[in-house]
Motif scaffolding. Structure first.
Motif, PDB file in Angstrom:
ATOM      1  N   ASP A  34      -5.002  -3.945 -11.712  1.00 50.86           N
ATOM      2  CA  ASP A  34      -5.496  -2.848 -10.887  1.00 50.86           C
ATOM      3  C   ASP A  34      -5.512  -3.277  -9.419  1.00 50.86           C
ATOM      4  OD1 ASP A  34      -7.673  -4.581 -10.687  1.00 50.86           O
ATOM      5  OD2 ASP A  34      -8.932  -3.417 -12.045  1.00 50.86           O
ATOM      6  N   ARG A  35      -5.840  -2.340  -8.541  1.00 49.63           N
ATOM      7  CA  ARG A  35      -5.838  -2.639  -7.104  1.00 49.63           C
ATOM      8  C   ARG A  35      -6.868  -3.711  -6.753  1.00 49.63           C
ATOM      9  NH1 ARG A  35      -3.264   0.987  -3.521  1.00 49.63           N
ATOM     10  NH2 ARG A  35      -4.732   0.374  -1.883  1.00 49.63           N
ATOM     11  N   GLU A  36      -8.001  -3.684  -7.420  1.00 48.99           N
ATOM     12  CA  GLU A  36      -9.055  -4.668  -7.120  1.00 48.99           C
ATOM     13  C   GLU A  36      -8.554  -6.088  -7.348  1.00 48.99           C
ATOM     14  OE1 GLU A  36     -13.651  -5.808  -8.419  1.00 48.99           O
ATOM     15  OE2 GLU A  36     -12.616  -4.121  -9.360  1.00 48.99           O
ATOM     16  N   ASP A  92       0.850  -1.191   0.000  1.00 47.72           N
ATOM     17  CA  ASP A  92       0.000   0.000   0.000  1.00 47.72           C
ATOM     18  C   ASP A  92       0.887   1.243   0.000  1.00 47.72           C
ATOM     19  OD1 ASP A  92      -2.298   1.590   0.165  1.00 47.72           O
ATOM     20  OD2 ASP A  92      -2.289   1.561   2.353  1.00 47.72           O
ATOM     21  N   GLY A 102       4.191  -0.515  -4.251  1.00 53.31           N
ATOM     22  CA  GLY A 102       3.032  -1.271  -4.708  1.00 53.31           C
ATOM     23  C   GLY A 102       2.479  -0.736  -6.014  1.00 53.31           C
ATOM     24  N   ASP A 103       2.486   0.594  -6.160  1.00 56.79           N
ATOM     25  CA  ASP A 103       2.024   1.185  -7.419  1.00 56.79           C
ATOM     26  C   ASP A 103       2.881   0.706  -8.586  1.00 56.79           C
ATOM     27  OD1 ASP A 103       0.071   2.591  -6.038  1.00 56.79           O
ATOM     28  OD2 ASP A 103       1.294   4.416  -5.870  1.00 56.79           O
ATOM     29  N   ARG A 137       2.216  -3.077  -9.252  1.00 60.61           N
ATOM     30  CA  ARG A 137       0.960  -3.299  -9.984  1.00 60.61           C
ATOM     31  C   ARG A 137       1.105  -2.903 -11.454  1.00 60.61           C
ATOM     32  NH1 ARG A 137      -0.843  -2.427  -4.732  1.00 60.61           N
ATOM     33  NH2 ARG A 137      -0.539  -0.170  -4.820  1.00 60.61           N
ATOM     34  N   PHE A 182      -5.365  -6.994  -7.569  1.00 68.21           N
ATOM     35  CA  PHE A 182      -4.189  -7.216  -6.734  1.00 68.21           C
ATOM     36  C   PHE A 182      -4.576  -7.666  -5.330  1.00 68.21           C
ATOM     37  CE2 PHE A 182      -0.658  -5.817  -4.017  1.00 68.21           C
ATOM     38  CZ  PHE A 182       0.431  -6.311  -4.709  1.00 68.21           C
ATOM     39  N   TYR A 183      -5.665  -7.104  -4.789  1.00 66.69           N
ATOM     40  CA  TYR A 183      -6.059  -7.428  -3.423  1.00 66.69           C
ATOM     41  C   TYR A 183      -7.174  -8.475  -3.347  1.00 66.69           C
ATOM     42  CZ  TYR A 183      -3.127  -3.543  -1.984  1.00 66.69           C
ATOM     43  OH  TYR A 183      -2.042  -2.717  -1.758  1.00 66.69           O
TER      44      TYR A 183
END
Length: 204
Positions: free
Chosen positions: A75-77, A61, A65-66, A69, A79-80
């Motif tokens: 995207d973050r969705e 985070d 992390g950016d 990714r 990734f998590y």
């Protein structure tokens, strides 16, 4: 046999590096950060949480992390989404800072206590992205080269092996490694397209 949910609970409650440390105790309260999964085909094996991740409890985070990714093309969705991606750093808690203000190495207690229990519970993994020298030492052992650069440069020899799960070594996505990326343009030109295509296949 311990389930993944039970093991995550044990890890979340872990205070080993405070109450029974190898050497100097962890200089703050533990906050283990890990994502395990019984369905994810992809695993990110990194180093240890930094200050921002310690504060949020969310892996990667931060700016690293950016960049990660972006390397993966997700995207973050995605990734998590633990149904698609697991995250197992070599140290689960932020290890603290050294005298120069840099992060200390991952705590060795984590590997001794947890890692050999974690991966047998995730036999469905098809690829482990091995980020940085500490993760490469654990997951690759004597197969790695003398330097991180040489190890990553030889990525095809590991990735194309007939093994399960496959291994793909990466540098750390820290913005401190921007110079390394400029000196090694083959990473973006040759490795990243294969990485993104494979990640899309495994998380799609």
């Amino acid at each position: 046999m311990t389930t993944i949910d039970e093991l995550v609970g044990e890890i979340t409650r872990c205070r080993l590096c405070v109450e029974s440390p190898d050497k100097t105790p962890l200089p703050h309260e533990p906050r283990p950060v890990v994502r395990l999964s019984s369905t994810a085909r992809l695993c990110i094996a990194g180093q240890a949480p930094g200050t921002r991740v310690h504060a949020s409890g969310i892996p990667f985070d931060d700016r690293s992390g950016d960049r990660l990714r972006d390397w993966l093309g997700v995207d973050r969705e995605t990734f998590y989404d633990t149904s698609k991606l697991s995250i197992v750093p070599m140290g689960f808690c932020f290890p603290g800072l050294d005298a120069k203000g840099g992060d200390l190495p991952p705590r060795k207690e984590c590997v001794r206590q947890w890692h050999d229990r974690i991966f047998p519970l995730m036999p469905q993994l098809e690829l482990i992205l091995v980020i940085g020298q500490y993760a490469q030492a654990y997951h690759m052992g004597k197969e790695r080269q003398k330097s991180l650069t040489d190890t990553v440069k030889n990525w095809r020899s590991y990735f194309e092996q007939d093994r399960s799960p496959k291994i793909l070594p990466l540098p750390h996505p820290s913005w401190r490694n921007t110079g390394w990326l400029k000196k090694n343009p083959w990473f973006e030109a040759e490795l990243l397209p294969v990485l993104r295509r494979t990640v899309t296949e495994l998380t799609g």
